[in-house]
Scaffold this motif. Sequence first.
Motif, PDB file in Angstrom:
ATOM      1  N   ASN A  57     -11.918  16.303   1.683  1.00 25.72           N
ATOM      2  CA  ASN A  57     -13.215  16.026   1.055  1.00 25.72           C
ATOM      3  C   ASN A  57     -13.738  14.624   1.368  1.00 25.72           C
ATOM      4  O   ASN A  57     -14.855  14.299   1.001  1.00 25.72           O
ATOM      5  CB  ASN A  57     -13.122  16.176  -0.467  1.00 25.72           C
ATOM      6  CG  ASN A  57     -12.863  17.592  -0.879  1.00 25.72           C
ATOM      7  OD1 ASN A  57     -13.112  18.527  -0.138  1.00 25.72           O
ATOM      8  ND2 ASN A  57     -12.333  17.765  -2.084  1.00 25.72           N
ATOM      9  N   GLY A  58     -12.892  13.797   1.961  1.00 25.87           N
ATOM     10  CA  GLY A  58     -13.287  12.427   2.273  1.00 25.87           C
ATOM     11  C   GLY A  58     -13.118  11.456   1.131  1.00 25.87           C
ATOM     12  O   GLY A  58     -13.576  10.317   1.205  1.00 25.87           O
ATOM     13  N   SER A  59     -12.454  11.861   0.056  1.00 25.70           N
ATOM     14  CA  SER A  59     -12.288  10.973  -1.096  1.00 25.70           C
ATOM     15  C   SER A  59     -10.930  10.268  -1.126  1.00 25.70           C
ATOM     16  O   SER A  59     -10.612   9.589  -2.091  1.00 25.70           O
ATOM     17  CB  SER A  59     -12.499  11.752  -2.398  1.00 25.70           C
ATOM     18  OG  SER A  59     -11.546  12.782  -2.506  1.00 25.70           O
ATOM     19  N   SER A  60     -10.120  10.423  -0.066  1.00 23.48           N
ATOM     20  CA  SER A  60      -8.818   9.762   0.008  1.00 23.48           C
ATOM     21  C   SER A  60      -8.614   9.231   1.426  1.00 23.48           C
ATOM     22  O   SER A  60      -8.996   9.882   2.392  1.00 23.48           O
ATOM     23  CB  SER A  60      -7.692  10.735  -0.349  1.00 23.48           C
ATOM     24  OG  SER A  60      -6.430  10.131  -0.128  1.00 23.48           O
ATOM     25  N   ARG A  61      -7.986   8.060   1.532  1.00 23.93           N
ATOM     26  CA  ARG A  61      -7.706   7.462   2.837  1.00 23.93           C
ATOM     27  C   ARG A  61      -6.247   7.643   3.251  1.00 23.93           C
ATOM     28  O   ARG A  61      -5.768   6.979   4.160  1.00 23.93           O
ATOM     29  CB  ARG A  61      -8.052   5.973   2.812  1.00 23.93           C
ATOM     30  CG  ARG A  61      -9.529   5.718   2.552  1.00 23.93           C
ATOM     31  CD  ARG A  61      -9.870   4.238   2.556  1.00 23.93           C
ATOM     32  NE  ARG A  61      -9.038   3.506   1.597  1.00 23.93           N
ATOM     33  CZ  ARG A  61      -8.525   2.301   1.825  1.00 23.93           C
ATOM     34  NH1 ARG A  61      -8.760   1.675   2.941  1.00 23.93           N
ATOM     35  NH2 ARG A  61      -7.791   1.709   0.903  1.00 23.93           N
ATOM     36  N   VAL A  62      -5.537   8.528   2.605  1.00 21.50           N
ATOM     37  CA  VAL A  62      -4.130   8.774   2.931  1.00 21.50           C
ATOM     38  C   VAL A  62      -4.035   9.358   4.343  1.00 21.50           C
ATOM     39  O   VAL A  62      -4.799  10.250   4.713  1.00 21.50           O
ATOM     40  CB  VAL A  62      -3.484   9.725   1.893  1.00 21.50           C
ATOM     41  CG1 VAL A  62      -2.125  10.207   2.347  1.00 21.50           C
ATOM     42  CG2 VAL A  62      -3.374   9.023   0.550  1.00 21.50           C
ATOM     43  N   THR A  63      -3.095   8.836   5.126  1.00 17.59           N
ATOM     44  CA  THR A  63      -2.896   9.323   6.495  1.00 17.59           C
ATOM     45  C   THR A  63      -1.588  10.078   6.671  1.00 17.59           C
ATOM     46  O   THR A  63      -1.418  10.812   7.643  1.00 17.59           O
ATOM     47  CB  THR A  63      -2.912   8.152   7.497  1.00 17.59           C
ATOM     48  OG1 THR A  63      -1.890   7.219   7.140  1.00 17.59           O
ATOM     49  CG2 THR A  63      -4.276   7.475   7.511  1.00 17.59           C
ATOM     50  N   ARG A  64      -0.653   9.891   5.737  1.00 10.80           N
ATOM     51  CA  ARG A  64       0.649  10.540   5.843  1.00 10.80           C
ATOM     52  C   ARG A  64       1.250  10.678   4.455  1.00 10.80           C
ATOM     53  O   ARG A  64       1.079   9.790   3.614  1.00 10.80           O
ATOM     54  CB  ARG A  64       1.572   9.696   6.722  1.00 10.80           C
ATOM     55  CG  ARG A  64       2.857  10.345   7.101  1.00 10.80           C
ATOM     56  CD  ARG A  64       3.684   9.487   8.053  1.00 10.80           C
ATOM     57  NE  ARG A  64       2.865   9.013   9.157  1.00 10.80           N
ATOM     58  CZ  ARG A  64       2.826   7.741   9.568  1.00 10.80           C
ATOM     59  NH1 ARG A  64       3.542   6.825   8.980  1.00 10.80           N
ATOM     60  NH2 ARG A  64       2.052   7.382  10.570  1.00 10.80           N
ATOM     61  N   ILE A  65       1.963  11.802   4.226  1.00 13.24           N
ATOM     62  CA  ILE A  65       2.632  12.016   2.941  1.00 13.24           C
ATOM     63  C   ILE A  65       4.086  12.383   3.209  1.00 13.24           C
ATOM     64  O   ILE A  65       4.369  13.309   3.971  1.00 13.24           O
ATOM     65  CB  ILE A  65       1.969  13.143   2.130  1.00 13.24           C
ATOM     66  CG1 ILE A  65       0.479  12.869   1.912  1.00 13.24           C
ATOM     67  CG2 ILE A  65       2.692  13.323   0.788  1.00 13.24           C
ATOM     68  CD1 ILE A  65      -0.273  14.029   1.290  1.00 13.24           C
ATOM     69  N   ALA A  66       4.985  11.651   2.583  1.00 14.37           N
ATOM     70  CA  ALA A  66       6.410  11.943   2.653  1.00 14.37           C
ATOM     71  C   ALA A  66       6.919  12.246   1.251  1.00 14.37           C
ATOM     72  O   ALA A  66       6.412  11.710   0.269  1.00 14.37           O
ATOM     73  CB  ALA A  66       7.178  10.769   3.245  1.00 14.37           C
ATOM     74  N   VAL A  67       7.926  13.109   1.168  1.00 13.57           N
ATOM     75  CA  VAL A  67       8.541  13.473  -0.104  1.00 13.57           C
ATOM     76  C   VAL A  67       9.962  12.917  -0.115  1.00 13.57           C
ATOM     77  O   VAL A  67      10.737  13.179   0.810  1.00 13.57           O
ATOM     78  CB  VAL A  67       8.555  15.007  -0.300  1.00 13.57           C
ATOM     79  CG1 VAL A  67       9.202  15.369  -1.634  1.00 13.57           C
ATOM     80  CG2 VAL A  67       7.151  15.587  -0.196  1.00 13.57           C
ATOM     81  N   ASP A  68      10.289  12.157  -1.144  1.00 13.27           N
ATOM     82  CA  ASP A  68      11.641  11.610  -1.331  1.00 13.27           C
ATOM     83  C   ASP A  68      12.281  12.245  -2.552  1.00 13.27           C
ATOM     84  O   ASP A  68      11.583  12.627  -3.504  1.00 13.27           O
ATOM     85  CB  ASP A  68      11.597  10.099  -1.545  1.00 13.27           C
ATOM     86  CG  ASP A  68      11.188   9.323  -0.310  1.00 13.27           C
ATOM     87  OD1 ASP A  68      11.171   9.906   0.784  1.00 13.27           O
ATOM     88  OD2 ASP A  68      10.868   8.120  -0.459  1.00 13.27           O
ATOM     89  N   GLU A  69      13.600  12.332  -2.508  1.00 14.65           N
ATOM     90  CA  GLU A  69      14.384  12.848  -3.634  1.00 14.65           C
ATOM     91  C   GLU A  69      15.415  11.793  -4.002  1.00 14.65           C
ATOM     92  O   GLU A  69      15.988  11.137  -3.127  1.00 14.65           O
ATOM     93  CB  GLU A  69      15.069  14.142  -3.238  1.00 14.65           C
ATOM     94  CG  GLU A  69      15.909  14.761  -4.327  1.00 14.65           C
ATOM     95  CD  GLU A  69      16.597  16.046  -3.886  1.00 14.65           C
ATOM     96  OE1 GLU A  69      17.017  16.796  -4.769  1.00 14.65           O
ATOM     97  OE2 GLU A  69      16.725  16.277  -2.680  1.00 14.65           O
ATOM     98  N   TRP A  70      15.681  11.623  -5.292  1.00  8.85           N
ATOM     99  CA  TRP A  70      16.673  10.650  -5.744  1.00  8.85           C
ATOM    100  C   TRP A  70      18.066  11.157  -5.420  1.00  8.85           C
ATOM    101  O   TRP A  70      18.435  12.282  -5.757  1.00  8.85           O
ATOM    102  CB  TRP A  70      16.535  10.390  -7.231  1.00  8.85           C
ATOM    103  CG  TRP A  70      17.480   9.335  -7.715  1.00  8.85           C
ATOM    104  CD1 TRP A  70      18.604   9.514  -8.444  1.00  8.85           C
ATOM    105  CD2 TRP A  70      17.384   7.932  -7.466  1.00  8.85           C
ATOM    106  NE1 TRP A  70      19.213   8.307  -8.685  1.00  8.85           N
ATOM    107  CE2 TRP A  70      18.482   7.317  -8.081  1.00  8.85           C
ATOM    108  CE3 TRP A  70      16.473   7.134  -6.778  1.00  8.85           C
ATOM    109  CZ2 TRP A  70      18.696   5.951  -8.044  1.00  8.85           C
ATOM    110  CZ3 TRP A  70      16.681   5.769  -6.743  1.00  8.85           C
ATOM    111  CH2 TRP A  70      17.782   5.188  -7.369  1.00  8.85           C
TER     112      TRP A  70
END
Length: 95
Positions: A57-70
């Motif tokens: 939608n153009g409302s976020s500038r995130v370029t990458r998403i990573a998921v971490d687990e404890w």
Amino acid sequence: MYGTAAHNPKENTVNARKPSKPWRLVLSTAGGPVYTTHRSKPAAYRTVDEEKQQVANGSSRVTRIAVDEWDIDGQRWRRYENAWDKNTTTQEPPR
């Protein structure tokens, strides 16, 4: 070793505890990473989907998403998955 007492490795360990929110997203932006924590894996992935929609939608500038687990044993965050990269063209569109 001096003395007669046997060394017990469990004496020096800290009780390993799982945090209340053992899942973390690392949202990469031009300004640096933004971290969010979540109580469950499904909750984390719902946020991944929401963030991908915001990027579309153009409302976020995130370029990458990573998921971490404890990691309880290592007492640190461990990379679970690189969930999304804006620059990869083979990614599925946001749900």
